[in-house]
Motif scaffolding. Structure first.
Motif, PDB file in Angstrom:
ATOM      1  N   GLY A  90     -46.249  12.615   9.310  1.00  0.00           N
ATOM      2  CA  GLY A  90     -47.374  11.946   8.663  1.00  0.00           C
ATOM      3  C   GLY A  90     -48.200  12.871   7.789  1.00  0.00           C
ATOM      4  N   ARG A  91     -47.897  14.171   7.828  1.00  0.00           N
ATOM      5  CA  ARG A  91     -48.635  15.147   7.021  1.00  0.00           C
ATOM      6  C   ARG A  91     -47.889  15.523   5.744  1.00  0.00           C
ATOM      7  NH1 ARG A  91     -48.906  17.940  12.400  1.00  0.00           N
ATOM      8  NH2 ARG A  91     -50.761  17.092  13.437  1.00  0.00           N
ATOM      9  N   MET A  92     -46.697  14.952   5.535  1.00  0.00           N
ATOM     10  CA  MET A  92     -45.874  15.312   4.375  1.00  0.00           C
ATOM     11  C   MET A  92     -45.528  14.083   3.558  1.00  0.00           C
ATOM     12  SD  MET A  92     -43.293  18.114   6.103  1.00  0.00           S
ATOM     13  CE  MET A  92     -42.713  16.994   7.398  1.00  0.00           C
ATOM     14  N   LEU A  93     -45.626  14.204   2.246  1.00  0.00           N
ATOM     15  CA  LEU A  93     -45.280  13.099   1.365  1.00  0.00           C
ATOM     16  C   LEU A  93     -43.789  12.825   1.395  1.00  0.00           C
ATOM     17  CD1 LEU A  93     -47.338  13.572  -1.927  1.00  0.00           C
ATOM     18  CD2 LEU A  93     -47.298  11.518  -0.492  1.00  0.00           C
ATOM     19  N   ASP A  94     -43.451  11.560   1.387  1.00  0.00           N
ATOM     20  CA  ASP A  94     -42.068  11.155   1.219  1.00  0.00           C
ATOM     21  C   ASP A  94     -41.614  11.585  -0.193  1.00  0.00           C
ATOM     22  OD1 ASP A  94     -41.484   8.610  -0.583  1.00  0.00           O
ATOM     23  OD2 ASP A  94     -40.029   8.575   1.029  1.00  0.00           O
ATOM     24  N   PRO A  95     -40.368  12.069  -0.357  1.00  0.00           N
ATOM     25  CA  PRO A  95     -39.914  12.588  -1.654  1.00  0.00           C
ATOM     26  C   PRO A  95     -40.082  11.598  -2.805  1.00  0.00           C
ATOM     27  CG  PRO A  95     -38.353  13.200   0.060  1.00  0.00           C
ATOM     28  CD  PRO A  95     -39.350  12.264   0.699  1.00  0.00           C
ATOM     29  N   ALA A  96     -39.829  10.307  -2.561  1.00  0.00           N
ATOM     30  CA  ALA A  96     -39.984   9.314  -3.628  1.00  0.00           C
ATOM     31  C   ALA A  96     -41.447   9.212  -4.056  1.00  0.00           C
ATOM     32  CB  ALA A  96     -39.473   7.952  -3.156  1.00  0.00           C
ATOM     33  N   SER A  97     -42.362   9.295  -3.111  1.00  0.00           N
ATOM     34  CA  SER A  97     -43.781   9.242  -3.445  1.00  0.00           C
ATOM     35  C   SER A  97     -44.202  10.484  -4.223  1.00  0.00           C
ATOM     36  CB  SER A  97     -44.618   9.134  -2.164  1.00  0.00           C
ATOM     37  OG  SER A  97     -44.374   7.927  -1.486  1.00  0.00           O
ATOM     38  N   MET A  98     -43.666  11.620  -3.841  1.00  0.00           N
ATOM     39  CA  MET A  98     -43.950  12.854  -4.572  1.00  0.00           C
ATOM     40  C   MET A  98     -43.501  12.721  -6.028  1.00  0.00           C
ATOM     41  SD  MET A  98     -44.905  16.092  -4.688  1.00  0.00           S
ATOM     42  CE  MET A  98     -44.833  16.891  -3.083  1.00  0.00           C
ATOM     43  N   ARG A  99     -42.279  12.233  -6.222  1.00  0.00           N
ATOM     44  CA  ARG A  99     -41.772  12.078  -7.593  1.00  0.00           C
ATOM     45  C   ARG A  99     -42.608  11.082  -8.371  1.00  0.00           C
ATOM     46  NH1 ARG A  99     -36.803  12.273  -4.741  1.00  0.00           N
ATOM     47  NH2 ARG A  99     -36.676   9.998  -4.766  1.00  0.00           N
ATOM     48  N   SER A 100     -43.038  10.011  -7.690  1.00  0.00           N
ATOM     49  CA  SER A 100     -43.844   8.993  -8.361  1.00  0.00           C
ATOM     50  C   SER A 100     -45.186   9.557  -8.813  1.00  0.00           C
ATOM     51  CB  SER A 100     -44.072   7.814  -7.411  1.00  0.00           C
ATOM     52  OG  SER A 100     -44.925   6.858  -7.980  1.00  0.00           O
ATOM     53  N   LEU A 101     -45.842  10.327  -7.954  1.00  0.00           N
ATOM     54  CA  LEU A 101     -47.127  10.926  -8.325  1.00  0.00           C
ATOM     55  C   LEU A 101     -46.959  11.898  -9.489  1.00  0.00           C
ATOM     56  CD1 LEU A 101     -48.982  11.732  -4.971  1.00  0.00           C
ATOM     57  CD2 LEU A 101     -49.618  10.047  -6.693  1.00  0.00           C
ATOM     58  N   GLU A 102     -45.904  12.700  -9.426  1.00  0.00           N
ATOM     59  CA  GLU A 102     -45.667  13.673 -10.501  1.00  0.00           C
ATOM     60  C   GLU A 102     -45.345  12.973 -11.808  1.00  0.00           C
ATOM     61  OE1 GLU A 102     -43.946  17.410  -7.831  1.00  0.00           O
ATOM     62  OE2 GLU A 102     -42.559  15.945  -8.703  1.00  0.00           O
ATOM     63  N   ALA A 103     -44.582  11.866 -11.726  1.00  0.00           N
ATOM     64  CA  ALA A 103     -44.179  11.149 -12.940  1.00  0.00           C
ATOM     65  C   ALA A 103     -45.349  10.449 -13.602  1.00  0.00           C
ATOM     66  CB  ALA A 103     -43.083  10.134 -12.608  1.00  0.00           C
ATOM     67  N   LYS A 104     -46.320  10.020 -12.801  1.00  0.00           N
ATOM     68  CA  LYS A 104     -47.462   9.310 -13.371  1.00  0.00           C
ATOM     69  C   LYS A 104     -48.365  10.247 -14.177  1.00  0.00           C
ATOM     70  CE  LYS A 104     -47.629   5.653  -9.905  1.00  0.00           C
ATOM     71  NZ  LYS A 104     -47.256   4.557 -10.801  1.00  0.00           N
ATOM     72  N   GLY A 105     -48.211  11.544 -13.961  1.00  0.00           N
ATOM     73  CA  GLY A 105     -48.998  12.490 -14.725  1.00  0.00           C
ATOM     74  C   GLY A 105     -50.490  12.291 -14.588  1.00  0.00           C
ATOM     75  N   ILE A 106     -50.943  12.044 -13.363  1.00  0.00           N
ATOM     76  CA  ILE A 106     -52.368  11.823 -13.128  1.00  0.00           C
ATOM     77  C   ILE A 106     -53.125  13.116 -13.429  1.00  0.00           C
ATOM     78  CG2 ILE A 106     -54.090  11.153 -11.424  1.00  0.00           C
ATOM     79  CD1 ILE A 106     -51.785   9.817  -9.881  1.00  0.00           C
ATOM     80  N   GLY A 107     -54.093  13.034 -14.306  1.00  0.00           N
ATOM     81  CA  GLY A 107     -54.852  14.215 -14.676  1.00  0.00           C
ATOM     82  C   GLY A 107     -55.787  14.652 -13.573  1.00  0.00           C
ATOM     83  N   GLY A 160     -53.543  14.258   2.812  1.00  0.00           N
ATOM     84  CA  GLY A 160     -54.413  14.345   1.648  1.00  0.00           C
ATOM     85  C   GLY A 160     -54.353  15.697   0.969  1.00  0.00           C
ATOM     86  N   ASP A 161     -54.045  16.764   1.726  1.00  0.00           N
ATOM     87  CA  ASP A 161     -53.958  18.094   1.126  1.00  0.00           C
ATOM     88  C   ASP A 161     -52.839  18.146   0.091  1.00  0.00           C
ATOM     89  OD1 ASP A 161     -55.971  18.794   2.869  1.00  0.00           O
ATOM     90  OD2 ASP A 161     -54.645  19.783   4.294  1.00  0.00           O
ATOM     91  N   GLU A 162     -51.686  17.589   0.458  1.00  0.00           N
ATOM     92  CA  GLU A 162     -50.550  17.603  -0.465  1.00  0.00           C
ATOM     93  C   GLU A 162     -50.814  16.688  -1.657  1.00  0.00           C
ATOM     94  OE1 GLU A 162     -45.676  17.306  -0.386  1.00  0.00           O
ATOM     95  OE2 GLU A 162     -46.823  16.700   1.390  1.00  0.00           O
ATOM     96  N   ILE A 163     -51.378  15.515  -1.390  1.00  0.00           N
ATOM     97  CA  ILE A 163     -51.681  14.589  -2.484  1.00  0.00           C
ATOM     98  C   ILE A 163     -52.679  15.223  -3.447  1.00  0.00           C
ATOM     99  CG2 ILE A 163     -52.789  12.391  -3.058  1.00  0.00           C
ATOM    100  CD1 ILE A 163     -51.690  11.302  -0.390  1.00  0.00           C
ATOM    101  N   GLY A 164     -53.735  15.813  -2.907  1.00  0.00           N
ATOM    102  CA  GLY A 164     -54.745  16.437  -3.751  1.00  0.00           C
ATOM    103  C   GLY A 164     -54.191  17.571  -4.585  1.00  0.00           C
ATOM    104  N   ALA A 165     -53.282  18.352  -3.994  1.00  0.00           N
ATOM    105  CA  ALA A 165     -52.681  19.458  -4.731  1.00  0.00           C
ATOM    106  C   ALA A 165     -51.806  18.949  -5.874  1.00  0.00           C
ATOM    107  CB  ALA A 165     -51.858  20.329  -3.780  1.00  0.00           C
ATOM    108  N   VAL A 166     -51.051  17.877  -5.618  1.00  0.00           N
ATOM    109  CA  VAL A 166     -50.156  17.331  -6.650  1.00  0.00           C
ATOM    110  C   VAL A 166     -50.935  16.811  -7.845  1.00  0.00           C
ATOM    111  CG1 VAL A 166     -48.509  15.480  -7.155  1.00  0.00           C
ATOM    112  CG2 VAL A 166     -48.297  16.795  -5.041  1.00  0.00           C
ATOM    113  N   ILE A 167     -52.059  16.121  -7.584  1.00  0.00           N
ATOM    114  CA  ILE A 167     -52.803  15.511  -8.695  1.00  0.00           C
ATOM    115  C   ILE A 167     -53.904  16.421  -9.241  1.00  0.00           C
ATOM    116  CG2 ILE A 167     -52.312  13.203  -7.823  1.00  0.00           C
ATOM    117  CD1 ILE A 167     -55.146  13.026  -6.792  1.00  0.00           C
TER     118      ILE A 167
END
Length: 263
Positions: A90-107, A160-167
């Motif tokens: 529960g502390r790690m992003l699923d790979p598809a979600s990681m790719r989706s966040l990266e692809a969206k290019g959220i500033g 949230g740490d991983e999500i915050g780092a990605v975006i």
């Protein structure tokens, strides 16, 4: 001579001040039937809260009413069973979600909002949108830009740490269902982390907890969270280094490293 009226039992007075189970009495060697039935009911409610469905669709609709189009992601916990037995997933992003966040290019944004189910999806279903309804205007008044909210299924706090780092969020606020108690199966927590990144500990977060009908109100919680966001950004810290100096001393439960939720 008339005897003085007996003083009321001190435990009876205490019961008026707390939902804790005190002075329940006994029937032989057991609890009275009423106390036992009350305990059994509250225990069932707590179990139901843990296993409740996460109403992602309802939260999406609620956020749309606030003018947001949220992004949906998932952790590596594939089922509720996995989530409860393997907290690490529960502390790690699923790979598809990681790719989706990266692809969206959220500033990058000053403050990112993540809504996770945690250990009480019931709490999130009921309280998350209503808390944001009070919180977002406060953040806007402080000139803090908020990115598109992210809805995370199978989430522990550290996701949230991983999500915050990605975006590239400077500050992350995670709203998540806290571990249900026998008096509060629907308690929401807000965890704040400055410069989120993988590997942080709870000592580097602030927590505003016990947000529910009989606990901290939406208005009080929004006041606390907005103050901590503003000061955390200004001082570039959260956690044990950031003390609550908001002046709302009568508002409870704003402790660094709070551990009621799904960490």
């Amino acid at each position: 001579m008339t005897s003085p009226a007996p003083a009321s039992h001190p435990l009876a007075n205490l019961r008026e001040l707390t939902p804790a189970r005190v002075g329940l009495g006994r029937s032989g060697a057991s609890l009275p039937t009423e106390a036992l039935l009350s305990f059994t009911l509250d225990h069932a409610r707590a179990r139901d809260a843990v296993h409740a469905a996460f109403d992602v669709a309802g939260i999406v609709v609620g956020l749309a009413g606030l003018g947001f189009a949220p992004i949906e992601v998932s952790s590596q916990a594939r089922s509720r069973r996995d989530y409860l037995r393997r907290p690490d997933l529960g502390r790690m992003l699923d790979p598809a979600s990681m790719r989706s966040l990266e692809a969206k290019g959220i500033g990058p944004c000053s403050c990112a909002i993540v809504i996770g189910d945690g250990l009480s999806p019931t709490a999130v279903n009921v309280h998350a949108v209503e808390l944001l309804r009070r919180l977002l205007p406060r953040l806007a008044a402080d000139g803090i830009d908020v990115g598109a909210p992210i809805i995370a299924s199978g989430a522990r706090v550290a996701l949230g740490d991983e999500i915050g780092a990605v975006i590239g969020a400077r500050m992350l606020v995670m709203l998540i269902g806290e571990r249900p108690g026998l008096s509060a199966p629907d308690s929401l927590g807000a965890y704040l982390t400055f410069a989120p990144r993988i590997g942080l500990t709870d000592a580097e977060r602030n927590c505003v907890s016990n947000i529910h009908g009989a606990g901290l109100s939406y208005a009080e919680a929004a006041f606390r969270v907005s103050w901590l966001v503003r000061e955390g950004l200004a001082r570039q810290i959260t956690g044990v280094a950031l003390k609550d100096e908001s002046g709302g001393g009568s508002f409870p439960n704003t402790l660094p490293g709070c551990d009621k939720s799904a960490t």
